[in-house]
Scaffold this motif. Structure first.
Motif, short mmCIF file in Angstrom:
data_model
loop_
_atom_site.label_atom_id
_atom_site.label_comp_id
_atom_site.label_asym_id
_atom_site.label_seq_id
_atom_site.Cartn_x
_atom_site.Cartn_y
_atom_site.Cartn_z
N LEU A 125 40.05 30.46 41.60
CA LEU A 125 41.04 31.49 41.92
C LEU A 125 40.63 32.84 42.12
O LEU A 125 41.02 33.74 42.82
CB LEU A 125 42.05 31.41 40.86
N PHE A 126 39.52 33.04 41.48
CA PHE A 126 39.13 34.80 41.34
C PHE A 126 37.88 34.87 42.15
O PHE A 126 36.87 34.47 42.18
CB PHE A 126 38.92 35.15 39.96
N ARG A 127 38.07 35.89 43.04
CA ARG A 127 37.40 36.08 44.22
C ARG A 127 36.55 37.50 44.27
O ARG A 127 35.32 37.73 44.24
CB ARG A 127 37.97 36.14 45.66
N SER A 128 37.37 38.43 43.75
CA SER A 128 37.02 39.98 43.81
C SER A 128 37.23 40.52 42.44
O SER A 128 38.28 40.14 41.93
CB SER A 128 37.53 40.70 45.09
N PRO A 129 36.65 41.83 42.13
CA PRO A 129 36.75 42.31 41.26
C PRO A 129 38.01 43.08 40.97
O PRO A 129 38.53 43.51 40.07
CB PRO A 129 35.87 43.48 41.01
N GLU A 130 38.93 43.10 42.33
CA GLU A 130 40.04 43.42 42.14
C GLU A 130 41.23 42.58 41.62
O GLU A 130 42.40 42.99 41.07
CB GLU A 130 40.54 43.82 43.57
N ASP A 131 40.78 41.35 41.46
CA ASP A 131 41.64 40.21 40.80
C ASP A 131 41.66 40.44 39.50
O ASP A 131 40.58 40.15 38.71
CB ASP A 131 41.39 39.03 41.41
N VAL A 132 42.87 40.49 38.55
CA VAL A 132 42.92 40.39 37.34
C VAL A 132 43.78 38.99 36.58
O VAL A 132 44.71 38.54 37.52
CB VAL A 132 43.27 41.73 36.50
N LEU A 133 43.40 38.71 35.49
CA LEU A 133 44.07 37.90 34.91
C LEU A 133 44.95 38.17 33.74
O LEU A 133 44.32 39.11 32.84
CB LEU A 133 43.21 36.75 34.19
N ALA A 134 46.21 38.12 33.95
CA ALA A 134 47.02 38.39 32.81
C ALA A 134 47.08 37.10 31.58
O ALA A 134 47.15 36.21 31.94
CB ALA A 134 48.51 38.74 33.12
N VAL A 135 47.07 37.65 30.54
CA VAL A 135 47.01 36.59 29.30
C VAL A 135 48.18 37.13 28.28
O VAL A 135 48.02 38.42 28.08
CB VAL A 135 45.72 36.52 28.58
N ALA A 136 48.55 36.17 27.70
CA ALA A 136 49.50 36.68 26.38
C ALA A 136 48.50 36.97 25.48
O ALA A 136 47.58 36.41 25.49
CB ALA A 136 50.40 35.50 25.98
#
Lengths: 437, 437
Positions: A125-136
């Protein structure tokens, strides 16, 4: 040749990668301590395991229901095999029967535990450094660790007793957008999160899915502990409520069958399209990534799990009923012992939650809970637990510890809580009560 | 929800990730074709597999030699377990006995096949975009695919019949340095590389190790096929010659035991040091990474492999002797059939190599060898093979195909080469000879 640690990948400097190793070391040094640390299944369920019988059952299925010749079926356990796995149909059947998840078998990938599933999903799912993952926050170390390995940036969103804080999540999505980034996915465990013990209400589940649509992110749902709900208290998984294929659903057989099989799975029915090539399920992309991580999940292990499923009429609920009962009992034992030993009136600065399911209770102390305090607890009081700081991004968990009840018997839980009370009384300075006997 | 393929991780746009899936699809569509495609072990060896007996043997070992109580030993197969694995001692013993590799068991990590070992090593070693991985060209897709997943840049170094071209490798190291980068590691398979079939001489092995020291890179040695050497023709592995701990050694039980176990291993005895913390073997760092990829390798599968090793006195050589003989026979059959059917005088533009071991022969054609040509070969001539372009960085392999002999019997090899000859005669335009009957 010497390798300077600072020249290795950045994840290896992150405490999250060291945390499992650290806990294993502490446990091995205090074998006589009562350990509330491991989130491992209760060993009583291993006594009745008969891997031969399950394998035989699965071989019969391959012959009688899938139409393979006996010799070929046997060979299928020993050879490589399809990247997506041998038991995708059985898994899809079980999810349809028990959870109302209408996933096609082609959307299922069998993985080396839920951990590999998390890893594959993040990688794809994660391609570029602009993509972030939200976690609880707090979150399972497996997801934050996998993100670190892949240099994926995380945003931590506070968890309430009813799951991730949706207002805070929405604010993070907007803040990311303002910064030229985007929340690509959000990882949650709606049913009895590890370690928080939170559980989403039906309303919050629906609101999370709406927010995902609005802000255009995927929801990665980890359902390791949903099976521990009381028999009359099941709630639909996010995937069962998912009308827009927003949810990637991750499950594991580690708890309902046994961890040593290392069999988990992911349901990824999102439609991937590209100019020129036809549409295909996201699961196929995950399988392509898997080819370069583990190639495939051991067919021998899949056969054992497949046989267990078949013996229980492809019902995860049937397979896990007795287990759920034991964990419900243990969780009640632990909460009751805490009430009795620490007193119903919360002693100064000490508090704990009382989840409706899962393996874990969280205790807040009036003093910082670090690895040194764990050493004291183990060495002087003979009781082990896990500092919650291992599960937190930032320092919100610095005064908390996690107790796991899954691996113990009621007497051990009682003994452990007695020791824990002594430890708290003498070492935390926050409690002068006399409730403990 | 639709996911645009172009928004997924870049590796998924790389043909190398799609290649295994593509080949599986072609094979499944032509079940009656003779397939020279899969590098899979011969099925005859599965007939005698008795996983119960091996598991029982390993349980006895846990009790009698490791001192565990029987009940505990049994539980160890079902529970989680140490990240580095349960059979590290047996693996270290075997490597010492058979290969003269003096690795301590603490330097061994048991992995989900050699593939996971490659993945862990790359993840741990590569920190910044300035670090590049040198690979022999052609190379196993598993290493280039793993590098793509991790956004690690590759430099391709031509392979000669005697292994990687050392002058070219040295030039690449220097060129990288001039560009402000460095060759962090070099991946090689010194014994019968897949697909090239090359084998390093002893002198080249020593020179590679000297170059690694001079240019300060690590050597990642993949020894999947070393066991196929003729009985009197073994050469020391790079790791056995390694005085400076420059070599990370990767092995697999897929070929000498069976692939469905998904058990491989890595020997990583480099010393990792950091200020404040003590020295530890690089294997520990790999285990920390593994915690976030697969947690651990199925102990059930490790028990089967451990039992097989114990039955053969912890000797890989003993375990693989009969297998090596069969693969030597098959390779000779294939080479002889090519000689007979295509003629010893090379037909126009057609050539092939004759490796001393391994599973593979490479054929060069006078026409481009692409996936469309494979379809023609499968549909019209009933013979499957692998386009070598899947294994090459750049276009150096565009006129080559790979034949694997491992999975077939001599009669199938003969039939397959007859079909291949017909295919070549009619479809490549490069051969008008009459040697084929």
């Amino acid at each position: 040749m010497r390798l300077d640690h600072s020249t290795l990948h950045g994840s290896l400097q992150d405490p999250v990668l060291g945390s499992i190793g650290f806990l294993n070391v502490v446990m091995s040094r205090y074998p006589d301590a009562v350990s509330f640390a491991p989130g491992a299944p209760h060993p009583v369920f291993f006594e009745e395991l008969d891997t031969n019988r399950y394998t035989g059952r699965f071989l019969r299925y391959l012959v009688e229901e899938e139409g393979h010749k006996p010799e070929k079926a046997r060979r299928m356990l020993y050879e490589y095999g399809p990247s997506r796995g041998l038991i995708t149909r059985l898994v899809a059947d079980a999810l349809r029967r028990d959870q109302g998840i209408a996933a096609d078998e082609n959307a299922v990938v069998v993985t080396v535990g839920a951990q590999e599933a998390m890893f594959l999903v993040l990688r794809a799912l994660f391609r570029s450094p602009e993509d972030v993952l939200a976690v609880a926050n707090p979150s399972y170390v497996g997801i934050t660790g996998a993100a670190r390995l892949l240099d994926i940036d995380l945003v931590a969103v506070d968890e309430t007793p009813h799951g991730i804080d949706l207002d805070a999540l929405e604010a993070e999505c907007q803040a990311a957008r303002r910064a030229g980034r985007r929340v690509r996915a959000c990882y949650v465990a709606p049913d009895f999160s590890n370690p928080g013990g939170s559980r989403m209400t039906l309303d919050i589940r629906r609101r999370l899915l709406r927010l995902a649509e609005l802000e255009d992110f995927l929801v990665v749902e980890d359902n390791a502990y949903g099976f521990t709900a009381a028999a009359d208290a099941a709630r639909p998984s996010l995937k069962a409520l998912d009308r827009d294929r927003r949810v990637v659903y991750i499950g594991t057989f580690a708890k309902v069958c046994f961890p040593g099989a290392r069999v988990g799975y992911v349901v990824a029915d999102q439609v991937v399209g590209s100019p020129g090539a036809g549409d295909r399920p996201f699961a196929e992309e995950l399988a392509a990534v898997k080819n370069m991580v583990t190639v495939n999940t051991s067919p021998l292990c899949q056969a054992v799990i497949g046989g267990m499923l078949l013996e229980h009429a492809c019902s995860l609920a049937d397979l896990s009923r007795r287990k759920a009962d034991l964990y419900q009992r243990n969780l009640a034992c632990l909460a009751d012992a805490l009430d009795r030993r620490l007193g119903r009136e919360l002693p100064g600065g000490i508090a704990w939650n009382r989840p409706e399911g899962g393996f874990f209770i969280r205790v807040t102390l009036p003093v910082p809970v670090d690895d040194a305090l764990l050493e004291t607890s183990a060495a002087k009081y003979g009781v082990l637990w896990t500092p919650m700081s291992h599960f937190y991004l930032g320092n919100a968990g610095d005064f908390q510890l996690r107790l796991s009840c899954s691996y113990l018997d009621p007497e051990q839980i009682e003994t452990g809580v007695r020791r824990l009370a002594a430890f708290l009384r003498h070492e935390t300075g926050g409690w002068n009560g006399s409730a403990a006997g």
